[in-house]
Design a protein around this motif. Sequence first.
Motif, PDB file in Angstrom:
ATOM      1  N   LYS A  62       0.944  -1.118  -0.036  1.00 17.50           N
ATOM      2  CA  LYS A  62       0.023   0.017  -0.062  1.00 17.50           C
ATOM      3  C   LYS A  62       0.758   1.269   0.138  1.00 17.50           C
ATOM      4  O   LYS A  62       0.476   2.309  -0.843  1.00 17.50           O
ATOM      5  CB  LYS A  62      -0.978  -0.020   1.164  1.00 17.50           C
ATOM      6  CG  LYS A  62      -2.134  -1.210   1.223  1.00 17.50           C
ATOM      7  CD  LYS A  62      -2.684  -0.846   2.284  1.00 17.50           C
ATOM      8  CE  LYS A  62      -3.686  -2.087   2.607  1.00 17.50           C
ATOM      9  NZ  LYS A  62      -4.857  -1.837   3.891  1.00 17.50           N
ATOM     10  N   MET A  63       1.869   1.302   0.839  1.00 19.61           N
ATOM     11  CA  MET A  63       2.728   2.319   0.856  1.00 19.61           C
ATOM     12  C   MET A  63       3.490   2.530  -0.403  1.00 19.61           C
ATOM     13  O   MET A  63       3.613   3.858  -0.776  1.00 19.61           O
ATOM     14  CB  MET A  63       3.699   2.237   2.162  1.00 19.61           C
ATOM     15  CG  MET A  63       2.931   2.083   3.701  1.00 19.61           C
ATOM     16  SD  MET A  63       4.195   1.934   4.928  1.00 19.61           S
ATOM     17  CE  MET A  63       5.207   3.418   4.741  1.00 19.61           C
ATOM     18  N   LYS A  64       3.986   1.605  -0.820  1.00 24.36           N
ATOM     19  CA  LYS A  64       4.695   1.755  -2.149  1.00 24.36           C
ATOM     20  C   LYS A  64       4.084   2.102  -3.154  1.00 24.36           C
ATOM     21  O   LYS A  64       4.471   3.137  -4.033  1.00 24.36           O
ATOM     22  CB  LYS A  64       5.728   0.297  -2.561  1.00 24.36           C
ATOM     23  CG  LYS A  64       6.097   0.386  -3.840  1.00 24.36           C
ATOM     24  CD  LYS A  64       7.387   1.189  -3.648  1.00 24.36           C
ATOM     25  CE  LYS A  64       8.404   0.818  -4.857  1.00 24.36           C
ATOM     26  NZ  LYS A  64       9.352   2.074  -4.949  1.00 24.36           N
ATOM     27  N   ILE A  65       2.613   1.684  -3.383  1.00 26.23           N
ATOM     28  CA  ILE A  65       1.652   2.216  -4.444  1.00 26.23           C
ATOM     29  C   ILE A  65       1.572   3.485  -4.462  1.00 26.23           C
ATOM     30  O   ILE A  65       1.417   4.325  -5.296  1.00 26.23           O
ATOM     31  CB  ILE A  65       0.799   1.116  -4.600  1.00 26.23           C
ATOM     32  CG1 ILE A  65       1.052  -0.340  -4.968  1.00 26.23           C
ATOM     33  CG2 ILE A  65      -0.501   1.660  -5.686  1.00 26.23           C
ATOM     34  CD1 ILE A  65      -0.029  -1.359  -4.876  1.00 26.23           C
ATOM     35  N   ALA A  66       1.174   3.883  -2.908  1.00 30.20           N
ATOM     36  CA  ALA A  66       0.704   5.175  -2.773  1.00 30.20           C
ATOM     37  C   ALA A  66       1.761   6.294  -3.208  1.00 30.20           C
ATOM     38  O   ALA A  66       1.606   7.288  -3.735  1.00 30.20           O
ATOM     39  CB  ALA A  66       0.531   5.495  -1.357  1.00 30.20           C
ATOM     40  N   ALA A  67       3.090   5.818  -2.946  1.00 26.86           N
ATOM     41  CA  ALA A  67       4.195   6.725  -3.370  1.00 26.86           C
ATOM     42  C   ALA A  67       4.409   6.899  -4.894  1.00 26.86           C
ATOM     43  O   ALA A  67       4.713   7.955  -5.247  1.00 26.86           O
ATOM     44  CB  ALA A  67       5.565   6.277  -2.679  1.00 26.86           C
TER      45      ALA A  67
END
Length: 211
Positions: A180-185
Amino acid sequence: MKILFKLTLVLVFVLTRAGVQAQGKAQLEKDVADLRAWLIKKANQADSVTRAEWPAIKQEFFTRTEKLDKNASKLSDNSKQEYGELKSQYHDMEQQNEEAYGQPLNREEAARWERELTGTNNIKAIRMIDLRDRYVYFMEQVRARRTRWSLRDWDYAEHVYLQLSDRKELVLDALPNGDKMKIAALQVEFNTLRKSRDVKDKFENRKQNSN
């Protein structure tokens, strides 16, 4: 005694109705003021609004004006005039954006972009465990190609981005937090690149038109 009671009930009803009507009118006047503030904000953001954001802006305008249109007769004369002017300003902005974004995307061309930027012909079928890698691949392609893209190319790239985003929303609850964090970035990076190019091209167009 009964007559007095009935008169009291009538008086209470009349006063209550008058109070409700006054509150309703006050809310309509507030809605006009809110629409004014919203329109000023959107006008100030006009240079950074992308094709993908425009449908949401159109829907929000419809939502904000639906009630006002039905009850415009209850507005004060000044508010009626201002409301008409605000709607006119919005429609001018809408026309400018529709002209800037041009014709709808070609379906076959969109499918080709989906395949080239994600490595798959069916974004809707991307597995949850593969979604992060697809986003990484997508942004690798964007970084490598973006300097050669026209605004129209960016429209197709944004179409692919939206397809990926739709797929992410469907599997979001099952995604690991790290994904989730990687995709959001990566989403933030894409939107930053998209808007910076959009602003640059719009500035250049205005500059050419003023010469």
